[in-house]
Design a protein around this motif. Structure first.
Motif, PDB file in Angstrom:
ATOM      1  N   ASP A 645       1.156  -0.728  16.472  1.00 26.04           N
ATOM      2  CA  ASP A 645       1.822  -2.096  16.453  1.00 26.04           C
ATOM      3  C   ASP A 645       2.658  -2.095  17.803  1.00 26.04           C
ATOM      4  OD1 ASP A 645       2.949  -4.494  16.595  1.00 26.04           O
ATOM      5  OD2 ASP A 645       3.758  -4.406  14.424  1.00 26.04           O
ATOM      6  N   GLY A 728       0.287   1.404  11.984  1.00 24.55           N
ATOM      7  CA  GLY A 728       0.284   0.168  12.474  1.00 24.55           C
ATOM      8  C   GLY A 728       0.932  -1.075  11.620  1.00 24.55           C
ATOM      9  N   THR A 730       3.478  -3.682  10.286  1.00 19.57           N
ATOM     10  CA  THR A 730       4.058  -4.809  10.709  1.00 19.57           C
ATOM     11  C   THR A 730       5.656  -4.667  10.841  1.00 19.57           C
ATOM     12  OG1 THR A 730       4.460  -6.045   8.803  1.00 19.57           O
ATOM     13  CG2 THR A 730       2.236  -6.047   9.934  1.00 19.57           C
TER      14      THR A 730
END
Length: 759
Positions: A645, A728, A730
């Motif tokens: 991310d 990844g 958030t």
């Protein structure tokens, strides 16, 4: 006038050093307070010992007797705790990415009905970014699923008129020598605390010898000691050697006595090894100071060799077939030899003769480095001191002036530039060298073959066909093989009993014996998995005619484990991303503390709020660039999980850098001289890594310790950056960590501002 004898100089130097230590607050903190505090922290952190109650989830789309039995087995298992049962995988992934679960069992629709036709139907996913806990949780869930499938297998066998035993892989009886409970308290406790004491000892002795330097010269000290530097240096270093040997003995008494792990071999040899390690460390410190003529460079070298000693010690990933540099460096470092001696005598009960080699190496390093330091010290004593300019002034009422002046000061002062800039780049390529191999390679195995059958010969071939194992010895004597294992000649023993092949074909297999070295849990786990797989493959070939006779395409529903976020299961891909957060924190923390320490040492003028903000902003920018350099270029170059991310990383990195630089300024403002930053803070690196929850999970630590650990930005940073880079995750899934880092930035910047606004 009578010239004092060498012995008199030794006594005088010894008394002078003790008198100095008695009146020096920071030296006493390093010698007494820090060992006690760190032993309490490590002891409390590992008190639970065994990984238990790991949070896991189950996606049950089968809703069958098999799946319900599997869930019941998991809930009854001490190793895992079912905290969620999402309806599908899409609902489960956020739990994995955010760290709420470490493993996930997926039971698809029709798993029970189609067990024989769909062997890959039941899958256990686990978080490979937190490999230790994730793999243990996956193993516990797999065991629960296998046990739930056992009645199903028996029913199918009876329906087909086939003995159930013929449909099973032969059992592998695993025995762990020296650590049968697979306790991480014994494994990590024996690894962490001696390494920390070794590092503290190195820092203390560098300061002890370096304190006598005046502008790179030892002329004044030599004059006070009548030029007898051999006796003087020995007297000066003796208090440090004895003090840290004592703390090493205290830790052994705690771990082996109070906690009950015992010393399987010679206690005298073990304590002798600890004394030799500290003597070797003292000799290296004396040599560094005499060679470089400066404490700053000596501390930097100490952080490199002693700070990474655990990584290169073979205590985690073995370096037997690693890169040439890693093998060479491991052999050079004294801690490698001490750890071998400790594991042989404390855990395995090896022969005393087997540990003589590492003991003699440590004694040789101690004598050799001390002998080399003497002529270098005499040369330093013959030089005139050079003037030193430590001034570090900033505009006191200008944000921009302080911002620019911070960069000017960093480039002007070598200790600052080497710590904040060069160390970041150097560690990016130096530290990962210990983990280039990623997985164990060709570790020696002894095969006890009492069957002398086609199966046993096939098993040896299967072992040699693996990347991890090498059937170096084949013997018929179990006692000989165990003796080799205890003395470190092999890392595992596979025992094939008499008439094993015959019993396997007739459906009443006795099982094979697997003996592993419990002193090294990482390699024991890898070897156990590889040896179990080799035994299963050999048995598969032996049982093929039986399987074909029953016309069964498969014997049982297979349980497949799939790592997420570290799909190669590489140890470097697991360890280095977490350690990177510590490297980034410690280089920036030390740099900021050095900056503040230099200003206090030179009585620099107090800063206004605007100037403080300029200084803080400059350090935050440096930390942010360094972090992005790691997470971008370095992780790409080393091929580690990265940039899961990118947007989240870009937002998280400045918050982390701001909190670390503020903490460094606050701590550095307390020191009476800038070298204290290295002396005091370097030794905290290893405990802070383990308090980050990557190797030992936070949920197994006492709650007060977890709250204490969260005062260090690295604890939240390790969790956040691993999740953002590898999984990844958030921003919402790492929200708690970012909130904590923001709060720390406010807390530590307030403390630093309050300290630096005062003269």
């Amino acid at each position: 006038m009578t010239t004092p004898t060498g012995g008199g100089v030794f006594g005088r130097a010894l008394r002078a050093e003790i008198a100095h230590l008695a009146r020096s607050r920071w030296d006493l903190i390093l010698l007494i307070a820090m060992p006690v505090v760190l032993m309490i922290v490590v002891g409390a952190m590992l008190f639970q010992g065994v990984v238990r109650d790991v949070p896991v989830a189950v996606v049950d789309q089968d809703h069958s007797a098999f799946s319900r039995a599997a869930v019941r087995n998991m809930e009854a298992s001490p190793g895992v705790r079912v905290v969620a049962q999402p309806t599908d995988l899409e609902a489960a992934w956020p739990l994995m990415r955010s760290g709420q679960i470490y493993s996930l069992a997926y039971i698809p629709r029709g798993a029970e009905k189609n067990a024989f036709r769909q062997p890959d139907a039941v899958i256990v996913y686990y978080n490979g970014a937190f490999q230790t806990v994730g793999s243990l949780a996956a193993s516990a869930q797999t065991t629960a699923l296998t046990n739930a499938a056992a009645p199903l297998i028996a029913d199918r066998a009876r329906a087909l008129g086939v003995p159930a035993a013929r449909l099973k892989t032969p059992a592998v009886q695993v025995t762990i020598l020296g650590n049968p409970q697979l306790s991480f308290e014994l494994f990590l406790g024996g690894l962490i605390m001696p390494g920390v004491l070794h590092l503290l000892m190195a820092c203390a002795s560098v300061m002890g010898v370096g304190r006598e330097l005046r502008g790179g010269s030892l002329k004044d000290w030599s004059a006070r000691m009548d030029g007898r530097l051999t006796a003087a240096l020995a007297g000066k270093l003796t208090p440090y050697v004895l003090t840290f040997t004592f703390w090493g003995a205290v830790w052994i008494a705690w771990l082996c006595g109070w906690r009950g792990w015992g010393v399987e071999g010679s206690l005298v040899m073990l304590l002798g090894g600890m004394l030799a390690l500290m003597a070797a460390t003292a000799g290296i410190s004396a040599l560094l100071v005499a060679l470089t003529g400066g404490m700053d460079v000596s501390f930097s070298a100490t952080a490199i060799y002693a700070g990474s000693a655990i990584a290169f010690s073979n205590g985690t990933l073995p370096l037997l077939h690693g890169p040439a540099f890693a093998r060479f460096w491991s052999a050079v470092l004294p801690f490698t030899h001490y750890l071998r001696l400790q594991n042989e005598q404390m855990v395995l009960g090896s022969d005393v003769a087997a540990s003589l080699a590492p003991l003699l190496i440590l004694l040789g390093v101690a004598a050799g480095t001390f002998a080399l330091s003497i002529p270098l010290a005499h040369r330093r004593a013959g030089r005139a001191p050079k003037p030193e300019d430590l001034s570090l002034h900033l505009p006191t009422r200008s944000f921009g002036g302080a911002f620019v002046g911070t960069f000017a000061g960093i480039f002007r002062h070598r200790p600052l530039s080497s710590t904040i800039l060069l160390a970041v780049v150097a560690y990016a390529f130096y530290y990962p060298m210990a983990y280039v191999g990623q997985t164990p390679v060709k570790l020696p195995v002894a095969v006890v073959d009492q069957d002398h059958s086609a199966f046993s010969r096939r098993l040896v071939q299967e072992i040699n066909a693996t990347r991890a194992l090498d059937a170096a010895t084949v013997t018929a004597s179990p006692a000989e093989a165990e003796h080799m294992l205890r003395n470190g000649e092999v890392d595992a023993v596979m025992h094939i009993p008499e008439r094993f092949e015959s019993s396997l074909i007739h459906g009443d297999a006795k099982g094979v014996g697997l003996y592993l070295n419990g002193a090294y849990l990482v390699r024991a786990t890898a070897m156990g998995k590889a040896l179990g797989g080799a035994a299963a493959a050999a048995a598969e070939q032996t049982l093929t005619p039986v399987i074909e006779a029953t016309r069964l395409p498969e014997r049982a529903p297979a349980m497949v484990q799939r790592p997420l976020y570290n799909t190669t299961e590489g140890y470097g891909s697991y360890a280095v991303p977490a350690v990177s957060a510590i490297i980034l924190q410690q280089t920036l923390l030390l740099g900021a503390a050095l900056f503040a320490g230099l200003r206090r040492e030179t009585n620099a003028q107090a800063l206004s709020t605007r100037s403080f903000l300029g200084l803080w902003a400059a350090l935050t920018l440096i930390g942010s660039v360094a972090s992005l350099f790691y997470f971008g270029f370095v992780f790409w170059f080393q091929d580690y999980p990265r940039m899961g991310d990118l947007f989240g990383l870009i937002l998280a990195v400045p918050v982390f850098a701001a909190s670390v630089s503020a903490l460094g300024l606050a701590i550095g403002s307390l020191f009476d001289r800038h070298e204290r930053a290295m002396q005091i803070l370097v030794g905290t690196s290893v405990p802070l890594f383990f308090l980050g929850g990557a190797a030992w999970p936070l949920f197994l630590m006492p709650e007060p310790l977890v709250w204490l650990a969260r005062l260090s930005p690295s604890t939240s940073a390790i969790q956040a950056f691993v999740k953002l880079n590898a999984a990844g995750a958030t921003l919402g899934e790492v929200g708690p960590e970012l909130v904590t880092l923001s709060a720390l930035a406010v807390l530590w910047s307030t403390a630093a501002w309050f300290r630096l606004k005062r003269a």
